[in-house]
Design a protein around this motif. Structure first.
Motif, PDB file in Angstrom:
ATOM      1  N   ARG A 590       0.966  -1.560  -0.167  1.00  0.00           N
ATOM      2  CA  ARG A 590       0.243   0.541  -0.250  1.00  0.00           C
ATOM      3  C   ARG A 590       0.859   0.905  -0.444  1.00  0.00           C
ATOM      4  NH1 ARG A 590      -2.376  -2.581   4.390  1.00  0.00           N
ATOM      5  NH2 ARG A 590      -1.952  -1.077   5.892  1.00  0.00           N
ATOM      6  N   LEU A 591       1.946   1.220  -1.458  1.00  0.00           N
ATOM      7  CA  LEU A 591       2.205   2.670  -1.085  1.00  0.00           C
ATOM      8  C   LEU A 591       1.826   3.279  -1.177  1.00  0.00           C
ATOM      9  CD1 LEU A 591       5.098   0.345  -2.959  1.00  0.00           C
ATOM     10  CD2 LEU A 591       5.190   1.344  -0.838  1.00  0.00           C
ATOM     11  N   ASP A 592       0.762   3.729  -1.521  1.00  0.00           N
ATOM     12  CA  ASP A 592       0.501   5.177  -2.095  1.00  0.00           C
ATOM     13  C   ASP A 592      -0.304   5.911  -0.739  1.00  0.00           C
ATOM     14  OD1 ASP A 592       0.785   5.365  -4.791  1.00  0.00           O
ATOM     15  OD2 ASP A 592      -1.313   4.875  -5.240  1.00  0.00           O
ATOM     16  N   GLU A 593      -0.772   5.094   0.061  1.00  0.00           N
ATOM     17  CA  GLU A 593      -0.808   5.502   1.899  1.00  0.00           C
ATOM     18  C   GLU A 593      -0.205   5.764   2.240  1.00  0.00           C
ATOM     19  OE1 GLU A 593      -4.194   3.655   5.184  1.00  0.00           O
ATOM     20  OE2 GLU A 593      -3.138   2.025   3.746  1.00  0.00           O
ATOM     21  N   ALA A 594       0.989   4.417   2.240  1.00  0.00           N
ATOM     22  CA  ALA A 594       2.482   4.749   3.362  1.00  0.00           C
ATOM     23  C   ALA A 594       3.172   6.173   2.219  1.00  0.00           C
ATOM     24  CB  ALA A 594       3.604   4.057   2.853  1.00  0.00           C
ATOM     25  N   LEU A 595       2.736   6.601   1.828  1.00  0.00           N
ATOM     26  CA  LEU A 595       3.546   8.534   1.293  1.00  0.00           C
ATOM     27  C   LEU A 595       2.674   9.021   1.639  1.00  0.00           C
ATOM     28  CD1 LEU A 595       5.306  10.266  -0.837  1.00  0.00           C
ATOM     29  CD2 LEU A 595       3.484   9.342  -2.606  1.00  0.00           C
ATOM     30  N   GLY A 596       0.979   9.046   1.670  1.00  0.00           N
ATOM     31  CA  GLY A 596       0.446  10.478   1.632  1.00  0.00           C
ATOM     32  C   GLY A 596       0.539   9.843   3.438  1.00  0.00           C
TER      33      GLY A 596
END
Length: 692
Positions: A590-596
Motif C-alpha cells: 500500500r505504497l500510495d497510502e504510505a506516501l500520504g
C-alpha cells in the motif's frame, strides 16, 4: 450589578434584531395604537417582572385585537433591543439583561409567530450559557422563518460550542449540525465571513481539505468582519480579516501538499500585514516545502526588509529565500548588514541573525566559515579556556561547542571533532558530566563504539550515581551486541511500582536494537500497563514503542493495529504516521497510502531527518527517483551519522547507476551500524549483492 467582563463581552449582539419590514410594520402599528385614548399602550405597565407573560395580564384587561397585540409585540421588541444595545458598548448590566429578556419574552408571548423575538431570546440565552434554551428559541425562529439569518447564526454558534471545536477534536454529531446551520447562514447571507471561516474549520477537522480550501478561498475575498469575537474564541485568537483568511488558506494548502499555492496565499497575507511574525514564519515553511523561491518573492521580501530594517523576521526570511535560490553570497550579505545594524542591547536579535548566518554557511558546505561564526559567539561572551562562573555562560558554551563538533563531523574531519569536547571540559566544573556525555554520543554516532564504551565507563567512575550515564553505557553495550550485559545494568533498577514505566520503555528499546522482538513486545506491554491513565501522552509513547517491538518481532498486523490505535486518538501524530508509512514501505505494501501518511508528517516537521528519510525511501520504492534523491540527500545533510539514511542513499545511487557513490554510502552505513543483520546485509551490497 454589572456583569463580569468575560460574560459581557463574550459575543457581540447581532447587527440588527429587526428587519426593515418588521420596523415598518412596527411603526405603523404603534401609530395606530397611540390614537386610542384608552388603548393598551396606556394601560400596560412600563416595567414588568422578568419572565412575566402578556397573556396573563390580559386576564385583568380588555381583550386585545390581533392588530393591537402585534403592535405591542413590536413595541416590546424595540424596548428589549434598547436595553440589549448596551452590550455593544461593553456596559451590559445584569439589570439591563433581565429587562431586555423580559421585553423579548413578552413580545414572543404577544405574537408567537414573531421570529425576531425568538431570535433575540436565543441570543440572550447563548450569552448566559444556557445552550439548551438558546437552541430551542433558535429552532423556533427558524421554523417560523426559514430565511431568518440571525436564527441560523445563533444555532450555528450553539452547535459549534457543543461540538467542542475549540478543543481540537469536535463531536461528530454536533459538528454536522453546526455545519448544516453554517450552510444556511451563507445561503441567506453569502458574504458572511464567520460562516465561511467556521465551515472551513469543521471541514479541516473532518479531514475534508478540498472543501475547506474552497471555503477559505471564499472567505479570503470578503472584507474584514467587525463581529469576530466568537470566531476568535473558537480558534484561539484568529481574526475575521482577509490577511487571516489567506494565512489560514496557506496553512491548509500546505497541509494538503499544495506548496506552490500555499506560498501565493501566505504571500498575500504578508503583503497585508508585513510585520506579522506568524505570517512570516508560515511563509518560510511554505517556501521550504515548495523547495524554491522565485525572484518576485525575493524582491517582495527585500522591499519589506527595506521598509522595516528592524524586522528581524523579514530579514531572516529574505536571507533564507536567497540561500534557497542558490544565492549564498547575497544571503550572507543580507545577514551581515542586518547584524551590523542591530542596536546595542538587542542581543536576542543579533544572536538569531548570527545563527542563521552559520546555517547558511553550513547549508552551502562552507564549514570553516560556519565554525568562524560560532567562534565569534564565544569571543562575544569573552569565553576562552578558563572555567565559567555562571550557568548561563556554561549552557551557551556547551551549545556552541557541540555545534562546532557537529560541523567538523559533517566536514569529514572526525579527528578534529572531539577537540571541542575537551574545551568544554575545561570550561565546566568537575562535577558536571556534560562534556563526557557529548563526547560519548559523538563516538557512538560515528561508529566508534569501543571507544565510547571506554569513555562512558571512565565517566561512570567519576559520576557513579548518574542514571543518564548508566543508560548510556547500556545503549553502547547493546550497540556492540552485548545486550545481556546492558540488561544486567538496567533490570536491577526495577522496583515493581509505577516508576518502572520508564525502565520498561528503555529495556524495550534495547531489545529492539538487539533484534529480540518478542522480549521487546513483553517489556513494551508492561510500559503500556504502567502508563498513568490521566497522562495520555505517556500511553501514546508506550504504544509507539510497542508497535516498533511488534514490527521487529514479525507481527506486522499487530504493529499496524497498534499504530492505528494511536492515530484513532491523535490523527496527526507525526511519529505514528511516519512509522506506519515506513513499515508499509519496507514491506512494499500500500505504497500510495504510505506516501500520504509520511507526507503529512513531513509537512508538520519539514526538517526532521528521519521523516525526510522515510519520504525519500517511499519515493524510491515508487520509482520516483528524482524525488527520492531530493529527500534522502536532505536527510543525510541533516543527520550524517544515520546508518539507515546512508544505506538508503547507497541503494538509490546503485539504482541511478552511480556505483562509486553507492559504494561510498554503503561503506559509511557499515561504519555506523553494529547490528549483525544490518551488517550482513550491507556487506552483501558492497560485495555485489542485491538491494533489499
Amino acid at each position: 450589578m454589572k456583569l463580569s467582563s468575560k460574560r459581557a463581552t463574550r459575543w457581540a449582539a447581532p447587527a440588527s434584531l429587526l428587519s426593515c419590514a418588521a420596523f415598518v410594520a412596527l411603526t405603523a402599528g404603534a401609530s395606530q395604537a397611540q390614537t386610542r385614548k384608552d388603548g393598551p399602550a396606556e394601560r400596560t405597565p412600563a416595567r414588568q417582572q422578568a419572565g412575566g407573560s402578556a397573556a396573563a395580564q390580559t386576564q385583568t384587561q380588555p381583550a386585545l385585537t390581533p392588530r393591537e397585540r402585534r403592535a405591542q409585540a413590536y413595541a416590546k421588541l424595540l424596548e428589549g433591543q434598547r436595553y440589549f444595545e448596551s452590550v455593544r458598548r461593553g456596559a451590559l448590566t445584569e439589570d439591563a439583561l433581565h429587562r431586555s429578556q423580559s421585553a423579548f419574552q413578552q413580545a414572543a408571548d404577544l405574537e408567537p409567530t414573531l421570529a425576531e423575538a425568538h431570535t433575540a431570546l436565543a441570543e440572550i440565552y447563548l450569552l448566559l450559557d444556557d445552550l439548551a434554551r438558546s437552541e430551542q428559541e433558535g429552532l423556533t425562529a427558524s421554523r417560523i422563518n426559514p430565511d431568518n439569518y440571525g436564527a441560523h447564526r445563533i444555532l450555528s454558534r450553539v452547535y459549534t460550542v457543543k461540538s467542542k471545536l475549540a478543543e481540537g477534536s469536535p463531536d461528530r454529531a454536533y459538528a454536522d449540525k453546526a455545519a448544516a446551520e453554517l450552510r444556511e447562514v451563507i445561503r441567506v447571507h453569502p458574504n458572511d465571513a464567520e460562516g465561511w471561516a467556521l465551515l472551513a474549520e469543521f471541514n479541516v477537522a473532518a479531514g475534508r481539505e478540498k472543501e475547506a480550501v474552497e471555503d477559505l478561498r471564499r472567505w479570503a475575498t470578503l472584507p474584514a468582519s467587525i463581529e469576530g469575537r466568537f470566531y476568535q474564541l473558537v480558534t484561539g485568537g484568529r481574526d475575521l480579516t482577509p490577511d487571516a483568511a489567506n494565512a489560514r488558506l496557506g496553512e491548509v494548502l500546505l497541509r494538503a501538499g499544495n506548496a506552490a499555492e500555499a506560498v501565493a496565499a501566505i504571500r498575500r497575507a504578508v503583503s497585508i500585514e508585513p510585520d506579522n511574525a506568524r505570517y512570516l514564519q508560515l511563509f518560510g515553511e511554505a517556501l521550504e516545502a515548495n523547495g524554491s523561491a522565485d525572484q518576485s518573492v525575493i524582491e517582495e521580501l527585500r522591499r519589506i526588509a527595506a521598509q522595516q530594517p528592524q524586522n528581524t523576521n523579514a530579514v531572516q526570511m529574505l536571507a533564507r529565500a536567497q540561500a534557497r535560490s542558490g544565492r549564498t553570497d547575497d544571503a550572507v550579505g543580507t545577514l551581515r548588514t542586518a547584524i551590523a545594524a542591530v542596536k546595542p542591547g538587542d542581543d536576542k536579535d543579533r544572536l538569531a541573525l548570527q545563527l542563521q548566518l552559520a546555517q547558511v554557511y553550513e547549508d552551502a558546505s562552507r564549514f570553516d566559515d560556519a565554525v568562524a561564526v560560532y567562534e565569534d559567539f564565544l569571543k562575544s561572551r569573552n569565553i576562552k579556556d578558563a572555567p565559567l562562573a555562571n550557568d548561563r555562560d556554561r549552557r551557551f558554551a556547551v551549545a556552541v561547542l557541540t555545534s562546532i563538533a557537529n560541523l567538523r563531523q559533517r566536514q569529514g574531519k572526525t579527528d578534529d571533532a572531539p577537540a571541542p569536547f575537551e574545551r568544554m571540559r575545561r570550561l565546566l566544573p568537575d562535577t558536571d558530566p556534560t562534556a563526557d556525555i557529548q563526547k560519548i554520543d559523538f563516538l557512538r554516532s560515528n561508529g566508534k563504539r569501543g571507544e565510547a564504551l571506554e569513555a562512558v565507563r571512565a565517566a561512570r567512575q567519576r559520576f557513579p550515581e548518574d542514571v543518564g550515564l548508566l543508560r548510556l553505557e547500556a545503549q553502547t553495550l547493546a550497540e556492540l551486541g552485548r545486550v545481556d550485559e546492558a540488561l544486567g545494568l538496567v533490570r536491577p533498577r526495577l522496583s515493581g511500582g509505577a516508576a518502572d514505566y520508564n525502565e520498561y520503555l528503555f529495556i524495550a528499546s534495547l531489545l529492539i536494537s538487539a533484534g529480540r522482538g518478542a522480549e521487546a513486545v513483553e517489556a513494551a506491554r508492561k510500559a503500556v500497563a504502567l502508563a498513568p491513565a490521566d497522562e495520555p501522552e505517556r500511553t501514546t509513547n508506550a504504544l509507539l514503542m510497542l508497535s516498533s517491538a511488534q514490527e521487529r518481532a514479525g507481527d506486522t498486523k499487530g504493529s499496524e493495529d497498534t499504530l492505528r490505535q494511536v492515530l484513532s486518538k491523535d490523527p496527526n501524530n507525526t511519529t505514528a504516521l511516519t512509522n506506519l508509512g515506513y513499515f508499509l514501505t519496507e514491506r512494499s505494501e500500500r505504497l500510495d497510502e504510505a506516501l500520504g501518511m509520511i507526507e503529512r508528517a513531513v509537512r508538520a516537521e519539514p526538517s526532521n531527518p528521519s521523516f525526510l528519510d522515510s519520504l525519500g525511501w517511499v519515493n524510491f520504492k515508487l520509482g520516483k527517483l528524482k524525488e527520492a534523491e531530493r529527500y534522502l540527500s536532505d536527510a543525510a545533510r541533516r543527520n550524517p551519522a544515520s546508518a539507515t539514511i546512508q544505506e538508503h542513499l547507497g541503494d538509490l545511487f546503485k539504482k541511478l547507476g552511480q556505483e562509486e557513490k553507492a559504494q561510498a554510502s554503503w561503506r559509511r552505513a557499515l561504519s555506523l551500524t553494529a547490528e549483525s543483520a544490518d551488517t550482513a546485509r550491507i556487506k552483501a551490497k558492497l560485495n555485489g549483492g542485491t538491494n533489499k
